[in-house]
Design a protein around this motif. Structure first.
Motif, PDB file in Angstrom:
ATOM      1  N   ASP A 158       0.835  -1.190   0.000  1.00 50.41           N
ATOM      2  CA  ASP A 158       0.000   0.000   0.000  1.00 50.41           C
ATOM      3  C   ASP A 158       0.874   1.247   0.000  1.00 50.41           C
ATOM      4  O   ASP A 158       2.075   1.198   0.254  1.00 50.41           O
ATOM      5  N   TYR A 159       0.265   2.356  -0.352  1.00 52.23           N
ATOM      6  CA  TYR A 159       0.890   3.664  -0.170  1.00 52.23           C
ATOM      7  C   TYR A 159      -0.158   4.565   0.460  1.00 52.23           C
ATOM      8  O   TYR A 159      -1.369   4.347   0.311  1.00 52.23           O
ATOM      9  N   ALA A 160       0.304   5.538   1.224  1.00 48.43           N
ATOM     10  CA  ALA A 160      -0.628   6.362   1.984  1.00 48.43           C
ATOM     11  C   ALA A 160      -0.059   7.763   2.132  1.00 48.43           C
ATOM     12  O   ALA A 160       1.158   7.941   2.262  1.00 48.43           O
ATOM     13  N   TYR A 161      -0.930   8.752   2.126  1.00 52.81           N
ATOM     14  CA  TYR A 161      -0.489  10.141   2.249  1.00 52.81           C
ATOM     15  C   TYR A 161       0.065  10.428   3.639  1.00 52.81           C
ATOM     16  O   TYR A 161       0.765  11.416   3.840  1.00 52.81           O
ATOM     17  N   TYR A 162      -0.240   9.547   4.596  1.00 55.30           N
ATOM     18  CA  TYR A 162       0.302   9.701   5.945  1.00 55.30           C
ATOM     19  C   TYR A 162       1.597   8.894   6.124  1.00 55.30           C
ATOM     20  O   TYR A 162       2.161   8.875   7.213  1.00 55.30           O
ATOM     21  N   ASN A 163       2.050   8.241   5.088  1.00 57.17           N
ATOM     22  CA  ASN A 163       3.294   7.462   5.117  1.00 57.17           C
ATOM     23  C   ASN A 163       4.237   7.999   4.048  1.00 57.17           C
ATOM     24  O   ASN A 163       4.246   7.507   2.907  1.00 57.17           O
TER      25      ASN A 163
END
Length: 331
Positions: free
Chosen positions: A39-44
């Motif tokens: 996954d990718y996340a704007y908080y990571n």
């Protein structure tokens, strides 16, 4: 030397040996998967750097493995992807990982990608509210099963309130921001970058901040994948460590990557990256354990875990420091 130190060293040595065995052509092991999900996340931020530069693809190409990237809009979404085996590595808050493990999700925290101040309680610009106690009887938006949700519950408990004293609307993070700005809720348990965006764009203000109520950014992996594919696990974590070092060394460029990926302004991205994101030792250890131990009383008091869950045992089962230790040390 303590028994705990011996145990940790034994685990690390065991994982390193498993990686070595997996590399041998005659080793008996499960077939290497053709594709894995990350996954990718704007908080990571590290996940965005990793995806931007294709470093995970570079690390897995020699193994003949391709990557499917899936967006997580919150820890609850990442946990859902992990539980459904859509991804083998997912980004959550530590609190969310612990609750998922307690409720039967077969995950382990294998890497810490950040130690952020990514959540706080937010109110609209002209709100009359000035304290957490004043939330009694109010409508508050929060995303269930995420760090902001735990932040809200812990903040309430600190002043003698529980979730029964407020009306919690379970909205995904971006929808919570919209509800706050439209006046549909009195407060919102925010998450960056949406929290920084509403501060800058709508003049929203932080009603209550507490860095210690923010748990770590945890990269979790499915336990079956770790056991069957120690060499691939190492490849992913080494790529993650490369991305983490980049984010530390180049905060401006990392802000630009976040802004480009999420569609937010560079000013908003700078608040998240430069002001509110810190990078701890990526090996999940005593500090991470202590942060999650503080969440256990809330889970118990609010009856959030399945009946019969042993949260202290679940915490022990959640944390696996060996893969990160081997990856970071170059073992």
């Amino acid at each position: 030397m303590t028994r705990q130190t011996l145990s940790r060293r034994t685990l690390i040595a065991g994982f390193a040996a498993a990686v070595g065995a997996a590399a041998l052509p005659n080793a008996t092991r499960a077939a290497i998967p053709k594709r894995i999900g990350l996954d990718y996340a704007y908080y990571n931020p590290a996940s965005l750097v990793l995806k931007k530069f294709g470093w995970a693809e570079d690390a897995l190409r020699p193994h003949g493995v391709q990557i499917d990237w899936l967006l997580s809009l919150g820890s609850n979404k990442a946990n859902g992807l992990l539980a459904g085996n859509a991804v083998q590595f997912g980004s959550t808050a530590g609190s969310a990982a612990l609750l998922a493990r307690a409720n039967g999700s077969p995950i382990k925290t294998v890497f810490l990608y950040s130690q952020p101040e990514w959540t706080a309680l937010v109110v609209a610009k002209n709100s009359p509210l000035r304290s957490v106690k004043e939330l009694r009887g109010k409508r508050v938006a929060a995303t269930k099963g995420t760090d902001p949700w735990f932040f809200l519950l812990r903040s309430l408990h600190q002043v003698g309130l529980t979730q029964q004293d407020v009306e919690i609307l379970d909205l995904q993070h971006g929808d919570g921001r919209t509800a706050l700005e439209r006046g549909n809720v009195d407060a919102w348990a925010g998450l960056d970058p949406y929290m920084a965006a509403t501060q800058l764009d709508a003049g929203s203000r932080l009603l209550y901040r507490n860095l210690n109520f923010n748990t770590y950014g945890a990269l979790n992996a499915r336990e079956d994948f770790i056991n069957a594919n120690p060499e691939l696990t190492q490849a992913v974590l080494r790529a993650y460590e490369r991305a983490r070092h980049y984010a530390i060394a180049y905060p401006h460029e990392t802000s630009q990557i976040l802004a480009e990926a999420s569609g937010i302004s560079l000013r908003v991205a700078d608040i998240e990256i430069r002001e509110r994101t810190h990078y701890p030792d990526p090996v999940p250890g005593a500090a991470y354990r202590k942060a999650l131990e503080a969440v256990i009383p809330i889970i118990e008091a609010e009856h959030l875990a399945v009946p019969g869950a042993n949260l202290r045992q679940d915490l022990v089962a959640l944390i696996d420091s060996a893969p990160a230790h081997v990856a970071v040390s170059g073992g």
